[in-house]
Design an enzyme around this catalytic site. Structure first.
Site, PDB file in Angstrom:
ATOM      1  N   LYS A  13     -26.498   2.907  58.208  1.00 11.15           N
ATOM      2  CA  LYS A  13     -27.331   1.786  58.585  1.00 11.15           C
ATOM      3  C   LYS A  13     -29.059   2.282  58.812  1.00 11.15           C
ATOM      4  CE  LYS A  13     -24.899   1.264  62.266  1.00 11.15           C
ATOM      5  NZ  LYS A  13     -23.809   2.259  62.266  1.00 11.15           N
ATOM      6  N   ARG A  88     -23.164  -3.876  69.732  1.00 10.97           N
ATOM      7  CA  ARG A  88     -22.006  -3.304  69.612  1.00 10.97           C
ATOM      8  C   ARG A  88     -20.759  -3.962  70.287  1.00 10.97           C
ATOM      9  NH1 ARG A  88     -24.694   1.872  68.036  1.00 10.97           N
ATOM     10  NH2 ARG A  88     -23.064   3.371  67.634  1.00 10.97           N
ATOM     11  N   ARG A 127     -22.774  16.414  58.053  1.00 13.48           N
ATOM     12  CA  ARG A 127     -24.140  16.254  59.140  1.00 13.48           C
ATOM     13  C   ARG A 127     -24.106  16.973  60.369  1.00 13.48           C
ATOM     14  NH1 ARG A 127     -25.878  10.343  61.290  1.00 13.48           N
ATOM     15  NH2 ARG A 127     -24.516  10.509  62.907  1.00 13.48           N
ATOM     16  N   ARG A 133     -25.803  17.587  65.546  1.00 13.79           N
ATOM     17  CA  ARG A 133     -25.966  16.796  66.700  1.00 13.79           C
ATOM     18  C   ARG A 133     -24.739  16.463  67.297  1.00 13.79           C
ATOM     19  NH1 ARG A 133     -26.653  10.072  64.867  1.00 13.79           N
ATOM     20  NH2 ARG A 133     -25.296   9.451  66.368  1.00 13.79           N
ATOM     21  N   ARG A 144     -16.082   7.523  68.778  1.00 10.77           N
ATOM     22  CA  ARG A 144     -17.016   6.668  68.375  1.00 10.77           C
ATOM     23  C   ARG A 144     -16.272   5.923  67.489  1.00 10.77           C
ATOM     24  NH1 ARG A 144     -21.167  10.711  65.836  1.00 10.77           N
ATOM     25  NH2 ARG A 144     -22.210   9.064  64.906  1.00 10.77           N
TER      26      ARG A 144
HETATM   27  P1  ADP Z   1     -23.960   6.030  65.187  1.00  8.39           P
HETATM   28  O1  ADP Z   1     -24.281   7.068  64.097  1.00  8.39           O
HETATM   29  O2  ADP Z   1     -22.503   6.308  65.874  1.00  8.39           O
HETATM   30  O3  ADP Z   1     -24.118   4.844  64.430  1.00  8.39           O
HETATM   31  P2  ADP Z   1     -26.072   5.453  67.007  1.00  8.39           P
HETATM   32  O4  ADP Z   1     -27.193   6.394  66.653  1.00  8.39           O
HETATM   33  O5  ADP Z   1     -26.287   4.278  66.756  1.00  8.39           O
HETATM   34  O6  ADP Z   1     -24.857   6.280  66.183  1.00  8.39           O
HETATM   35  O7  ADP Z   1     -25.538   5.648  68.504  1.00  8.39           O
HETATM   36  C1  ADP Z   1     -25.289   6.964  68.953  1.00  8.39           C
HETATM   37  C2  ADP Z   1     -24.573   6.516  70.572  1.00  8.39           C
HETATM   38  O8  ADP Z   1     -25.581   5.699  71.371  1.00  8.39           O
HETATM   39  C3  ADP Z   1     -23.264   5.760  70.706  1.00  8.39           C
HETATM   40  O9  ADP Z   1     -21.977   6.492  70.335  1.00  8.39           O
HETATM   41  C4  ADP Z   1     -23.473   5.359  72.026  1.00  8.39           C
HETATM   42  O10 ADP Z   1     -22.860   6.297  72.845  1.00  8.39           O
HETATM   43  C5  ADP Z   1     -24.852   4.931  72.156  1.00  8.39           C
HETATM   44  N1  ADP Z   1     -25.115   3.702  71.644  1.00  8.39           N
HETATM   45  C6  ADP Z   1     -26.018   3.160  70.787  1.00  8.39           C
HETATM   46  N2  ADP Z   1     -26.241   2.097  70.637  1.00  8.39           N
HETATM   47  C7  ADP Z   1     -25.437   1.360  71.498  1.00  8.39           C
HETATM   48  C8  ADP Z   1     -25.157  -0.119  71.946  1.00  8.39           C
HETATM   49  N3  ADP Z   1     -25.528  -1.005  71.229  1.00  8.39           N
HETATM   50  N4  ADP Z   1     -24.138  -0.210  72.897  1.00  8.39           N
HETATM   51  C9  ADP Z   1     -23.436   0.939  73.612  1.00  8.39           C
HETATM   52  N5  ADP Z   1     -23.716   2.252  73.301  1.00  8.39           N
HETATM   53  C10 ADP Z   1     -24.588   2.484  72.162  1.00  8.39           C
END
Ligand code: ADP
Length: 188
Positions: A13, A88, A127, A133, A144
């Protein structure tokens, strides 16, 4: 034009959102990036969410809805947003619909990037080795993926019911995925 990029962690994404920012001047609204910035800044919000994110759990709807609302006017002024990692949960999707409706706007398309679990695990392992990370470690990644399947996947019928859902093969090359997204946007 408001677009949601939808898919499990590591579906690609962020990569596609950044390209759309460059090619179309849209604004990328990534709650993951916003939360990581809060952690890096050492703010109270950052301290609240740090442990939750490292474990791979979702932060509360209130927190992410507030982060998005603070950026919506800027995105509307720029001609639209690419939502990346938000919504989410169904509650977040309902809040987003309401916030956009108040501005006379709406979500136009929800693009789902489909990638199978084995490929996701391989991408994240790579990654983690390269970037370290914290939430890419195998246990947090498992959490996740579980959060995605349990809390986020129910959004698919939500947006399908609104007639906005489009599915794309996220296993294809970055350029092929980009081309497929452009086709979706061309007839949105
Ligand atoms: P991913 O690589 O899992 O898509 P993101 O960078 O989008 O990772 O999100 C990393 C973390 O940030 C998630 O695992 C969660 O803890 C938090 N997070 C991000 N966006 C949301 C959301 N919309 N609702 C709740 N938690 C979120």
């Amino acid at each position: 034009m408001n677009l949601i990029l939808f898919g499990p962690p590591a579906a690609g994404k962020g990569t596609q959102a950044k390209r759309l920012v460059e090619t179309r001047g849209m604004v990328q609204l990534s709650t993951g990036d916003m939360l990581r910035a809060a952690i890096a800044s050492g703010s109270d919000l950052g301290q609240t969410v740090k442990g939750i994110m490292e474990r791979g759990e979702l932060v509360t709807d209130e927190i992410v809805v507030a982060l998005i609302e603070a950026r919506l006017d800027e995105a509307e002024a720029a001609g639209g947003a690419i939502f990346d990692g938000f919504p989410r949960t169904v509650a977040q999707a309902q809040a987003l619909d309401a916030m956009l409706a108040r501005r006379g706007s709406t979500i136009d398309r929800v693009v789902r990037l489909k990638v199978d679990d084995e490929a996701l695990k391989a991408r994240i392992a790579q990654r983690y080795a390269e970037q370290g990370r914290p939430d890419d470690n195998p246990e947090s990644f498992r959490v996740r993926l579980e959060a995605y399947n349990r809390q986020t996947a129910p959004l698919l019928p939500y947006y399908e019911g609104q007639g906005k859902l489009v599915e794309i093969d996220g296993m294809a090359s970055i350029d092929a995925v980009a081309g497929a997204i452009d086709t979706v946007l061309a007839d949105a």
